[in-house]
Structures are given as C-alpha cells and as structure tokens.
Design a protein around this motif. Sequence first.
Motif, PDB file in Angstrom:
ATOM      1  N   LEU A  72      -0.666   9.952  -4.528  1.00  0.00           N
ATOM      2  CA  LEU A  72       0.228   8.949  -5.186  1.00  0.00           C
ATOM      3  C   LEU A  72       1.780   9.561  -6.501  1.00  0.00           C
ATOM      4  CD1 LEU A  72      -3.004   7.219  -5.695  1.00  0.00           C
ATOM      5  CD2 LEU A  72      -1.787   6.147  -4.740  1.00  0.00           C
ATOM      6  N   THR A  73       2.384   8.621  -7.679  1.00  0.00           N
ATOM      7  CA  THR A  73       2.725   9.219  -8.283  1.00  0.00           C
ATOM      8  C   THR A  73       1.126   8.932  -9.199  1.00  0.00           C
ATOM      9  OG1 THR A  73       3.433   6.909  -9.564  1.00  0.00           O
ATOM     10  CG2 THR A  73       4.806   7.965  -7.801  1.00  0.00           C
ATOM     11  N   VAL A  74       2.207   9.533 -10.508  1.00  0.00           N
ATOM     12  CA  VAL A  74       0.995   9.804 -11.982  1.00  0.00           C
ATOM     13  C   VAL A  74       0.441   8.186 -12.454  1.00  0.00           C
ATOM     14  CG1 VAL A  74       1.398  10.449 -14.202  1.00  0.00           C
ATOM     15  CG2 VAL A  74       1.784  12.702 -12.659  1.00  0.00           C
TER      16      VAL A  74
ATOM     17  N   CYS B  41      -5.516  12.507  -4.186  1.00  0.00           N
ATOM     18  CA  CYS B  41      -4.211  11.703  -3.718  1.00  0.00           C
ATOM     19  C   CYS B  41      -3.214  12.488  -5.348  1.00  0.00           C
ATOM     20  CB  CYS B  41      -4.978  10.264  -4.676  1.00  0.00           C
ATOM     21  SG  CYS B  41      -5.851   9.357  -3.632  1.00  0.00           S
ATOM     22  N   LEU B  42      -3.527  13.014  -5.743  1.00  0.00           N
ATOM     23  CA  LEU B  42      -2.316  13.407  -5.836  1.00  0.00           C
ATOM     24  C   LEU B  42      -1.828  15.245  -5.702  1.00  0.00           C
ATOM     25  CD1 LEU B  42      -3.656  12.968 -10.484  1.00  0.00           C
ATOM     26  CD2 LEU B  42      -1.754  12.067  -8.587  1.00  0.00           C
ATOM     27  N   ASP B  43      -1.223  15.782  -6.000  1.00  0.00           N
ATOM     28  CA  ASP B  43      -1.000  17.286  -5.383  1.00  0.00           C
ATOM     29  C   ASP B  43      -1.604  18.121  -6.767  1.00  0.00           C
ATOM     30  OD1 ASP B  43       1.212  17.745  -7.031  1.00  0.00           O
ATOM     31  OD2 ASP B  43       2.541  16.824  -5.404  1.00  0.00           O
ATOM     32  N   ARG B  44      -1.014  19.979  -6.218  1.00  0.00           N
ATOM     33  CA  ARG B  44      -1.596  20.635  -7.210  1.00  0.00           C
ATOM     34  C   ARG B  44      -0.871  20.712  -8.854  1.00  0.00           C
ATOM     35  NH1 ARG B  44      -1.316  26.710  -6.132  1.00  0.00           N
ATOM     36  NH2 ARG B  44      -2.805  27.484  -7.937  1.00  0.00           N
ATOM     37  N   GLN B  45      -0.156  20.640  -8.514  1.00  0.00           N
ATOM     38  CA  GLN B  45       1.510  20.282  -9.276  1.00  0.00           C
ATOM     39  C   GLN B  45       1.208  19.269 -10.693  1.00  0.00           C
ATOM     40  OE1 GLN B  45       5.708  20.849  -8.561  1.00  0.00           O
ATOM     41  NE2 GLN B  45       6.504  21.058 -11.278  1.00  0.00           N
ATOM     42  N   GLN B  46       0.900  17.883  -9.963  1.00  0.00           N
ATOM     43  CA  GLN B  46       0.633  17.268 -10.302  1.00  0.00           C
ATOM     44  C   GLN B  46      -0.919  17.141 -12.072  1.00  0.00           C
ATOM     45  OE1 GLN B  46       0.406  14.272  -7.208  1.00  0.00           O
ATOM     46  NE2 GLN B  46       2.454  12.813  -8.559  1.00  0.00           N
TER      47      GLN B  46
ATOM     48  N   ILE C 140       4.790  -1.211 -11.623  1.00  0.00           N
ATOM     49  CA  ILE C 140       3.717  -2.181 -11.208  1.00  0.00           C
ATOM     50  C   ILE C 140       3.559  -3.564 -12.737  1.00  0.00           C
ATOM     51  CG2 ILE C 140       1.147  -1.755 -10.391  1.00  0.00           C
ATOM     52  CD1 ILE C 140       1.965   1.782 -10.438  1.00  0.00           C
ATOM     53  N   ALA C 141       3.300  -4.065 -11.666  1.00  0.00           N
ATOM     54  CA  ALA C 141       2.407  -5.608 -12.759  1.00  0.00           C
ATOM     55  C   ALA C 141       0.942  -5.526 -12.487  1.00  0.00           C
ATOM     56  CB  ALA C 141       3.298  -6.476 -11.937  1.00  0.00           C
ATOM     57  N   GLU C 142       0.738  -5.779 -11.118  1.00  0.00           N
ATOM     58  CA  GLU C 142      -0.912  -5.561 -10.566  1.00  0.00           C
ATOM     59  C   GLU C 142      -1.427  -4.707  -9.407  1.00  0.00           C
ATOM     60  OE1 GLU C 142      -2.467  -9.769 -10.132  1.00  0.00           O
ATOM     61  OE2 GLU C 142      -0.135 -10.019  -9.694  1.00  0.00           O
ATOM     62  N   MET C 143      -2.617  -4.179  -9.552  1.00  0.00           N
ATOM     63  CA  MET C 143      -3.063  -3.721  -8.582  1.00  0.00           C
ATOM     64  C   MET C 143      -4.247  -4.376  -7.851  1.00  0.00           C
ATOM     65  SD  MET C 143      -5.212  -0.238  -9.474  1.00  0.00           S
ATOM     66  CE  MET C 143      -5.840  -0.455  -8.356  1.00  0.00           C
ATOM     67  N   TYR C 144      -5.255  -4.342  -6.090  1.00  0.00           N
ATOM     68  CA  TYR C 144      -5.915  -4.287  -6.207  1.00  0.00           C
ATOM     69  C   TYR C 144      -7.098  -2.883  -5.390  1.00  0.00           C
ATOM     70  CZ  TYR C 144      -6.134  -9.860  -6.825  1.00  0.00           C
ATOM     71  OH  TYR C 144      -5.996 -10.294  -7.489  1.00  0.00           O
ATOM     72  N   ILE C 145      -8.167  -2.994  -5.702  1.00  0.00           N
ATOM     73  CA  ILE C 145      -9.184  -1.951  -5.105  1.00  0.00           C
ATOM     74  C   ILE C 145      -9.133  -2.641  -3.592  1.00  0.00           C
ATOM     75  CG2 ILE C 145     -10.806  -0.294  -5.332  1.00  0.00           C
ATOM     76  CD1 ILE C 145     -10.150  -0.567  -7.968  1.00  0.00           C
TER      77      ILE C 145
ATOM     78  N   MET D 178       0.779  -0.777   0.149  1.00  0.00           N
ATOM     79  CA  MET D 178      -0.094   0.288   0.030  1.00  0.00           C
ATOM     80  C   MET D 178       0.697   0.812   0.029  1.00  0.00           C
ATOM     81  SD  MET D 178      -2.762   1.053   2.859  1.00  0.00           S
ATOM     82  CE  MET D 178      -1.417   1.544   3.820  1.00  0.00           C
ATOM     83  N   PRO D 179       0.281   2.392  -0.651  1.00  0.00           N
ATOM     84  CA  PRO D 179       0.710   3.456  -0.897  1.00  0.00           C
ATOM     85  C   PRO D 179       1.185   3.839   0.907  1.00  0.00           C
ATOM     86  CG  PRO D 179      -0.263   3.527  -2.517  1.00  0.00           C
ATOM     87  CD  PRO D 179      -0.581   2.293  -1.563  1.00  0.00           C
ATOM     88  N   ASP D 180       2.017   4.670   1.173  1.00  0.00           N
ATOM     89  CA  ASP D 180       2.143   5.796   1.838  1.00  0.00           C
ATOM     90  C   ASP D 180       1.007   6.719   2.112  1.00  0.00           C
ATOM     91  OD1 ASP D 180       2.806   7.587   4.097  1.00  0.00           O
ATOM     92  OD2 ASP D 180       5.152   7.618   3.965  1.00  0.00           O
ATOM     93  N   ARG D 181      -0.070   6.764   2.838  1.00  0.00           N
ATOM     94  CA  ARG D 181      -0.997   8.165   2.650  1.00  0.00           C
ATOM     95  C   ARG D 181      -0.066   9.238   2.763  1.00  0.00           C
ATOM     96  NH1 ARG D 181      -1.350  10.002   8.398  1.00  0.00           N
ATOM     97  NH2 ARG D 181      -0.925   8.663   9.668  1.00  0.00           N
ATOM     98  N   ARG D 182       0.576  10.069   3.811  1.00  0.00           N
ATOM     99  CA  ARG D 182       1.316  10.968   3.804  1.00  0.00           C
ATOM    100  C   ARG D 182       1.815  11.424   1.435  1.00  0.00           C
ATOM    101  NH1 ARG D 182       3.704  10.509   9.308  1.00  0.00           N
ATOM    102  NH2 ARG D 182       4.255   8.538   8.705  1.00  0.00           N
TER     103      ARG D 182
END
Length: 419
Positions: A145-147, A302-307, A275-280, A138-142
């Motif tokens: 996400l990356t693009v 999950c994205l910042d303003r610049q993203q 990234i090979a797979e993901m689950y929700i 799981m990504p770090d909540r703080r």
Amino acid sequence: MSTITLPFLQDLLKAEYPDVSIEEYEGAPGSKRGDNYTSMVYRITLKGHRNPDTEEKQPWTGSIIYKCLPESILRREAFKSDELFCNEVAFYNKIWPSLSAFQDQWNLAHPFKAIPKCFLAQNDLVILKDLKELGFVMPDRRQGLTVEQCYFVLKHLSHFHALSLAMKCYNPEGFYELLNIQDGISEVFFLSENEEYYRSYYTEAIQNAIAMVEQELQDCPDREKYLARFKSFCSEDTFFQTMVDMVAPREPLAVICHGDCWTNNLLFRYVNGDIAEMYIVDFQLARYSSPALDLAFLLYLCLDRQQRAEHMTSLLEYYTEELHARVTEMSGEHALDRDTLASMIQEEFRESSRFGLGIALDMYPIMTCDSDEAPNLYQAKESEITPSHECVKPVWTSNAACRKKMADLVIELVDEGLL
C-alpha cells in the motif's frame, strides 16, 4: 457452480433489480492465481433486459461475485475452509446486520458502510455485489500500500472497530451474543488444539523464513544477534502457543477484528487520481481480539520498513484519533478519554508486533511470489492418500523482495526492543 441456474439468479437479484429479466450468465475465475488460498472466487457475468415486457425494453448487463469452497477436499481440510466459511456466513448473516443496526441508532453523519452487499451467505457459498463493476480496484499484492491508502484504510478500520466498543458499552448482552459458538464468529487457526495439526506447515514456513534472513544478512555485522532473536521467537516448542496467546481477547479494548487485513482484501475507487471510496472484503478470519492485531497485520504486511520508519507514529495517532472520535459519537461520556485510549493502543500494538512477524512468516511469500509459485485452487487435486495437514505446504519463494521484507522486519523489531 452447480447451484447456479437462471431461476436461482433471477430470484436472488429480484430485490436489487426488480425490472430486469436475466437471460444468460457465464462464470470465470474472479481472482488471479496466488491472490486467495482458502476459497474459490468466480465472477458471474449476467445478461438480460430491463423492462422486458414493455416498449421500453433495454439490454442490461451486470455481474456478481460467487465465492465457494475449494474443489480439493484436501485443501479444504488443510486450511479448514469449512470453518472459515462458517465465520464469513456468521459475519454477513449476523455480525454485520447487528453492528449496522446499532450504528443506525445514532444517525451518524458519516456511518461506516465499507462492507459489500451480500445477496446470500450459507455454509458452502457466499454471493456478493461485484465491486469491480462500480470501478473499485484491488492493489497489486506485490506492491503493498501507499501511505495515502494506509491512512484511508485506518480511518475505515477505526470506524469498524468503534462499533464493537460502543455496542459493548450500550448493549453488552446483544454484543456478546454475536460471539456465541453456534452461529457467531470464532477463532479458527490459532487454537491450542490445532498445534499438532499445523506443526509440519509452520515448521516448513519457519525454515524458509530463517533461510531467507540468513542469506539476506550474510554481510551484516550484527547478523548473529538478529538471527538468535528470530530463531528464539520461531522455536518449535513455543511459536504456535505464542500466536494462540496473542489472539486471545484482552478487555476492555477487544473488538470484532477483520482478521486478514492486507492488500487483497482492500478495494479502492478513485476520482481524478484521489481515493474516493474503499471497501473491506473477506471476513473468513474475523475474530474477537485486540484491534492491534488488525493494525499489526496492516502496517507490518502492507508497508515497507522505510514507510513505517517515516510514518508509523503518525499513522497510529491518526487511527487513535479516529477511533476515539467515533466511539465518543456513539458513547459520549461513557467513552475512554483520549489519552488513556492512546496509551492502551500503543501498549497493545507493541505487544502485537510479534503477531505481525508470526503472520509474515506465512504471508510475505504469498505477497511476493510469482503467480506460478502459488497453488492453483481452480485445479482440483484429489489424491486422498496423504493426510490433508501434510499435503498442503506453505508458499515457498526466495525472491529478493521477500528476503528483504523478512530481514527488514526482524531488524526493525529487534532494534526497537520488540523481539
């Protein structure tokens, strides 16, 4: 975990592991403090033997995820955990099996399968396959996400949404049965009858958010313009009803939404850095509504303003292309043409941008707080004197990351004419 016994586990997993004898188990918290709020999650590690009665007897280990109601009655009542559990139980027992069966009719080359195996779902617990055992993280909540991660999520989210649109076209009676009030999914939080119940909670969340924006914009020449628009949106007289109005389904694009699409409910597996797979995971907030609500949740939280400034247009175009392609696979000539669908998605996303802001009031502090600022769900608090809706407060933090995220979102929406 009083329901857990060795015979219970053996019976639960016999179909998945028919040649395994489970001999020991141990439970431990399956999430860190601050990572979840409406339920308790445990990881149960299992030990035993494969082929126990033969010469080929081998040691075996495994694990499962055990999700149950908070021990604190107050927290369960305040966050309507019982109703949320009903939603998740409905999803695993009824919604997903129906959507999956519909999908199987089409023999798709790449069917949507990003839902974890559920061994058991009932009114007070859900037991799932442990994806960590398979290498998912799981990504770090703080960190958000990356693009690249966001594109991957949008691909899967579009395929999930497409199942609703296609099933509505081919089997409307079967689809709308998934929404019946007895054993289907339903809106839990943003209902007009809940406005008074959550008044003190959102009053405090709003006050915290306004204070952060005021501090962050203290040197901004247009400070009063941004604050005036933000405070108008946050008006105690209209805020909650605005959120109620925005979650109401709008046809023809309404779909079964995940409802809580942020970093902590997304798990990824990597191979050689890709990234090979993901689950929700976590369908407690599943709702029937505009797909734009899931998009607003994902992109604004999950994205910042610049993203967003650099990639928002291409991300929405990618989602639309994937959605259209998948619906067309299952609906053919009955599908909306690509340009009409794109126009509708754009319009609904713009209208749902304020929903993203409304969710951010509550979620940005959750996403950016230190663990010790978050409530501890594994420690029961049973002072039942105070009413539940007054006992549980929103997470409060004034860290720099939260202040910046909140102010950036306000500025972005005002500058784009969305607030």
